[in-house]
Design a protein around this motif. Structure first.
Motif, PDB file in Angstrom:
ATOM      1  N   GLY A  77       9.985  57.374  37.395  1.00 48.13           N
ATOM      2  CA  GLY A  77       9.307  57.520  36.075  1.00 48.13           C
ATOM      3  C   GLY A  77       8.947  56.490  35.093  1.00 48.13           C
ATOM      4  N   GLY A  78       8.089  56.058  35.671  1.00 51.12           N
ATOM      5  CA  GLY A  78       7.155  54.597  35.097  1.00 51.12           C
ATOM      6  C   GLY A  78       7.364  53.754  34.646  1.00 51.12           C
ATOM      7  N   ALA A  79       9.202  53.414  34.489  1.00 54.22           N
ATOM      8  CA  ALA A  79       9.480  52.190  34.602  1.00 54.22           C
ATOM      9  C   ALA A  79       9.704  51.530  35.062  1.00 54.22           C
ATOM     10  N   LEU A  80      10.138  50.529  34.319  1.00 56.90           N
ATOM     11  CA  LEU A  80       9.203  49.209  35.558  1.00 56.90           C
ATOM     12  C   LEU A  80      10.639  48.045  34.865  1.00 56.90           C
ATOM     13  N   ALA A  81      10.542  47.279  34.930  1.00 56.67           N
ATOM     14  CA  ALA A  81      11.883  46.185  34.168  1.00 56.67           C
ATOM     15  C   ALA A  81      12.146  45.631  32.386  1.00 56.67           C
ATOM     16  N   ASP A  82      13.154  45.483  32.747  1.00 52.94           N
ATOM     17  CA  ASP A  82      12.795  44.521  31.082  1.00 52.94           C
ATOM     18  C   ASP A  82      13.120  43.905  31.491  1.00 52.94           C
ATOM     19  N   MET A  83      13.593  42.841  30.067  1.00 58.03           N
ATOM     20  CA  MET A  83      13.530  40.830  30.223  1.00 58.03           C
ATOM     21  C   MET A  83      15.611  40.412  29.707  1.00 58.03           C
ATOM     22  N   ASP A  84      15.850  40.997  30.174  1.00 59.41           N
ATOM     23  CA  ASP A  84      17.267  39.617  29.608  1.00 59.41           C
ATOM     24  C   ASP A  84      17.000  38.217  29.623  1.00 59.41           C
ATOM     25  N   ILE A  85      17.418  37.982  29.251  1.00 61.16           N
ATOM     26  CA  ILE A  85      17.397  35.817  28.732  1.00 61.16           C
ATOM     27  C   ILE A  85      18.272  35.105  29.976  1.00 61.16           C
ATOM     28  N   ALA A 190      14.335  36.553  33.223  1.00 58.38           N
ATOM     29  CA  ALA A 190      13.526  35.765  32.632  1.00 58.38           C
ATOM     30  C   ALA A 190      14.107  34.523  32.075  1.00 58.38           C
ATOM     31  N   SER A 191      14.236  32.955  31.788  1.00 66.11           N
ATOM     32  CA  SER A 191      14.425  31.643  31.090  1.00 66.11           C
ATOM     33  C   SER A 191      14.070  31.928  29.818  1.00 66.11           C
ATOM     34  N   ILE A 192      14.248  31.347  28.840  1.00 68.17           N
ATOM     35  CA  ILE A 192      14.404  31.812  27.359  1.00 68.17           C
ATOM     36  C   ILE A 192      12.863  31.421  27.098  1.00 68.17           C
ATOM     37  N   SER A 193      12.512  29.988  27.910  1.00 66.40           N
ATOM     38  CA  SER A 193      11.260  30.088  27.639  1.00 66.40           C
ATOM     39  C   SER A 193       9.761  30.875  27.869  1.00 66.40           C
ATOM     40  N   LEU A 194      10.093  31.476  28.860  1.00 65.20           N
ATOM     41  CA  LEU A 194       8.816  32.699  29.408  1.00 65.20           C
ATOM     42  C   LEU A 194       9.168  33.742  28.567  1.00 65.20           C
ATOM     43  N   ALA A 195      10.622  34.530  28.122  1.00 63.05           N
ATOM     44  CA  ALA A 195      10.648  35.352  27.230  1.00 63.05           C
ATOM     45  C   ALA A 195      10.305  35.418  25.264  1.00 63.05           C
ATOM     46  N   THR A 196      10.474  33.485  25.209  1.00 64.53           N
ATOM     47  CA  THR A 196       9.913  33.711  23.851  1.00 64.53           C
ATOM     48  C   THR A 196       8.425  33.306  24.096  1.00 64.53           C
ATOM     49  N   ALA A 197       7.452  32.733  24.647  1.00 68.13           N
ATOM     50  CA  ALA A 197       5.708  33.110  24.947  1.00 68.13           C
ATOM     51  C   ALA A 197       5.816  34.516  25.307  1.00 68.13           C
ATOM     52  N   CYS A 198       6.493  35.207  25.161  1.00 69.74           N
ATOM     53  CA  CYS A 198       6.578  37.393  25.224  1.00 69.74           C
ATOM     54  C   CYS A 198       6.645  37.331  24.187  1.00 69.74           C
ATOM     55  N   TYR A 199       7.625  37.208  23.642  1.00 69.07           N
ATOM     56  CA  TYR A 199       7.624  38.226  22.709  1.00 69.07           C
ATOM     57  C   TYR A 199       8.417  36.990  21.407  1.00 69.07           C
ATOM     58  N   GLY A 200       8.092  35.873  21.538  1.00 66.47           N
ATOM     59  CA  GLY A 200       8.424  35.362  19.903  1.00 66.47           C
ATOM     60  C   GLY A 200      10.078  34.843  19.797  1.00 66.47           C
ATOM     61  N   LYS A 201       9.962  33.737  19.060  1.00 64.77           N
ATOM     62  CA  LYS A 201      11.622  33.552  18.481  1.00 64.77           C
ATOM     63  C   LYS A 201      12.619  33.972  18.019  1.00 64.77           C
ATOM     64  N   SER A 202      12.715  35.331  17.581  1.00 63.74           N
ATOM     65  CA  SER A 202      13.853  36.554  17.685  1.00 63.74           C
ATOM     66  C   SER A 202      14.314  36.372  19.052  1.00 63.74           C
ATOM     67  N   ILE A 203      13.890  36.103  20.480  1.00 65.73           N
ATOM     68  CA  ILE A 203      14.561  35.972  21.374  1.00 65.73           C
ATOM     69  C   ILE A 203      15.823  35.069  21.452  1.00 65.73           C
ATOM     70  N   HIS A 209      14.868  41.278  25.634  1.00 65.13           N
ATOM     71  CA  HIS A 209      13.907  42.896  25.639  1.00 65.13           C
ATOM     72  C   HIS A 209      14.065  44.121  26.427  1.00 65.13           C
ATOM     73  N   ASP A 210      14.216  45.065  25.431  1.00 58.59           N
ATOM     74  CA  ASP A 210      15.049  45.914  26.244  1.00 58.59           C
ATOM     75  C   ASP A 210      14.403  47.192  26.694  1.00 58.59           C
ATOM     76  N   GLN A 211      13.490  46.890  26.544  1.00 59.73           N
ATOM     77  CA  GLN A 211      12.186  47.771  26.638  1.00 59.73           C
ATOM     78  C   GLN A 211      12.164  47.935  28.638  1.00 59.73           C
ATOM     79  N   THR A 212      12.061  48.767  29.285  1.00 54.50           N
ATOM     80  CA  THR A 212      11.540  49.016  30.777  1.00 54.50           C
ATOM     81  C   THR A 212       9.937  48.967  31.035  1.00 54.50           C
ATOM     82  N   ASP A 213       9.534  47.928  30.601  1.00 50.31           N
ATOM     83  CA  ASP A 213       7.876  48.222  30.391  1.00 50.31           C
ATOM     84  C   ASP A 213       7.478  46.055  30.872  1.00 50.31           C
ATOM     85  N   VAL A 214       8.462  45.582  31.299  1.00 53.12           N
ATOM     86  CA  VAL A 214       8.082  44.792  32.011  1.00 53.12           C
ATOM     87  C   VAL A 214       7.579  44.316  33.776  1.00 53.12           C
TER      88      VAL A 214
END
Length: 302
Positions: A77-85, A190-203, A209-214
């Motif tokens: 259905g067009g889903a990609l992957a999410d981003m766990d830390i 992905a590593s926390i540094s990569l996730a932070t670059a994507c979505y900020g320090k709320s990570i 990041h729960d959405q499967t759009d990565v």
């Protein structure tokens, strides 16, 4: 009031302050993203039956694009992957700000620690707070547990990967594998540094990041491996390391030029949008979205 000398020193200091290394997504990558998402599910599955969420469907697969030879993750259905830390590897390093403390499954070693140590750059393993790495591949001997080894399809350990997250392109390395952490074979981490670059320090270690759009893109071949001298492995912060692999990453994404035009599974053009990642951005009204997209529940959608 600050003196002129103080102001000059302040400006100079700000100029030297590292900025988060993330860039707008180039057209060649946008087109590939839209093509993958528009096809609904990958036509060339290398392995399937994986999960992005514990309570979600097990319909995620490792895919290979026949036109470009790159590997990626996709559901249906067009889903990609999410981003766990992931916070594995070196602990307590110079970039540790405590956000990984919330993780309850941190390991003190990554899959390719021996290779990192063999580079003789003064570090024994990757540091999730410094090195933007992707957790790619699934290893484990649990009965019924789905596995996948990217090396069987030409992807080399510590090779450069491209990650499209929202409206950003990040370069990282293949630095770890998904293990037997639970009852299901999981993907999208992905590593926390990569996730932070994507979505900020709320990570943090327990909040990704729960959405499967990565979109995670792996490049087969030795030319994707920076090796001992092709990356700043001993960097003390994320910015310095990611910058060190940018030139090679820019070369690798040129492979994506043969991906074709984005269409839906029915073969019809997608709704007008600058690109799918942009259309996932938050909105407050219709003016925040591209033409033919609406603002629904705070997000632009078709």
């Amino acid at each position: 009031m600050l003196s002129q000398t103080t102001l000059q020193l302040l400006v100079a200091s700000l100029a030297l302050t590292p900025l988060a290394a993330a860039r707008d997504v180039p057209a060649i990558v946008r087109n590939f993203y839209n093509t993958v998402k528009g096809q609904g599910q990958c036509p060339n599955k290398l392995a399937s039956g994986f999960y992005a969420k514990d309570n979600g469907p097990g319909n995620f697969a490792y895919c290979q694009d026949p036109k470009t030879n790159v590997l990626y993750l996709q559901g249906t259905g067009g889903a990609l992957a999410d981003m766990d830390i992931d916070c594995d590897g070196r602990q307590g390093g110079p970039a540790d700000d405590g956000r990984c403390d919330k993780s309850d499954d941190t390991q003190s070693i990554t899959s390719f620690a021996d290779t990192v140590q063999g580079y003789n750059k003064g570090i024994k393993d990757l540091d999730a707070k410094i090195h933007p790495y992707v957790v790619f591949g699934n290893a484990g001997e649990k009965s019924g547990f789905k596995t996948f080894d990217p090396r069987a399809h030409g992807v080399k350990p510590l090779s450069i990967m491209a990650v499209v997250c929202g409206d950003k392109l990040i370069y990282g390395v293949w630095g770890d594998e998904n293990g037997v952490d639970g009852s299901k074979s999981m993907v999208g981490e992905a590593s926390i540094s990569l996730a932070t670059a994507c979505y900020g320090k709320s990570i943090n270690g327990d909040n990704g990041h729960d959405q499967t759009d990565v979109l995670y893109i792996a490049f087969p071949g030795s030319e994707a491996v920076p090796g001992a001298n092709g990356a700043a492995w001993s960097a003390s912060n994320y910015d310095a390391f990611e910058k060190s692999i940018q030139a090679k990453g820019d070369q690798l994404i040129q492979r994506l030029g043969g991906s074709g035009s984005p269409t839906t599974t029915a073969g019809q053009p997608k709704p007008t949008c600058s690109w799918a990642g942009h259309c996932l951005d938050k909105c407050s009204n219709e003016n925040d979205c591209d033409q033919d997209w609406v603002c629904k529940n705070g997000k632009c959608s078709a």
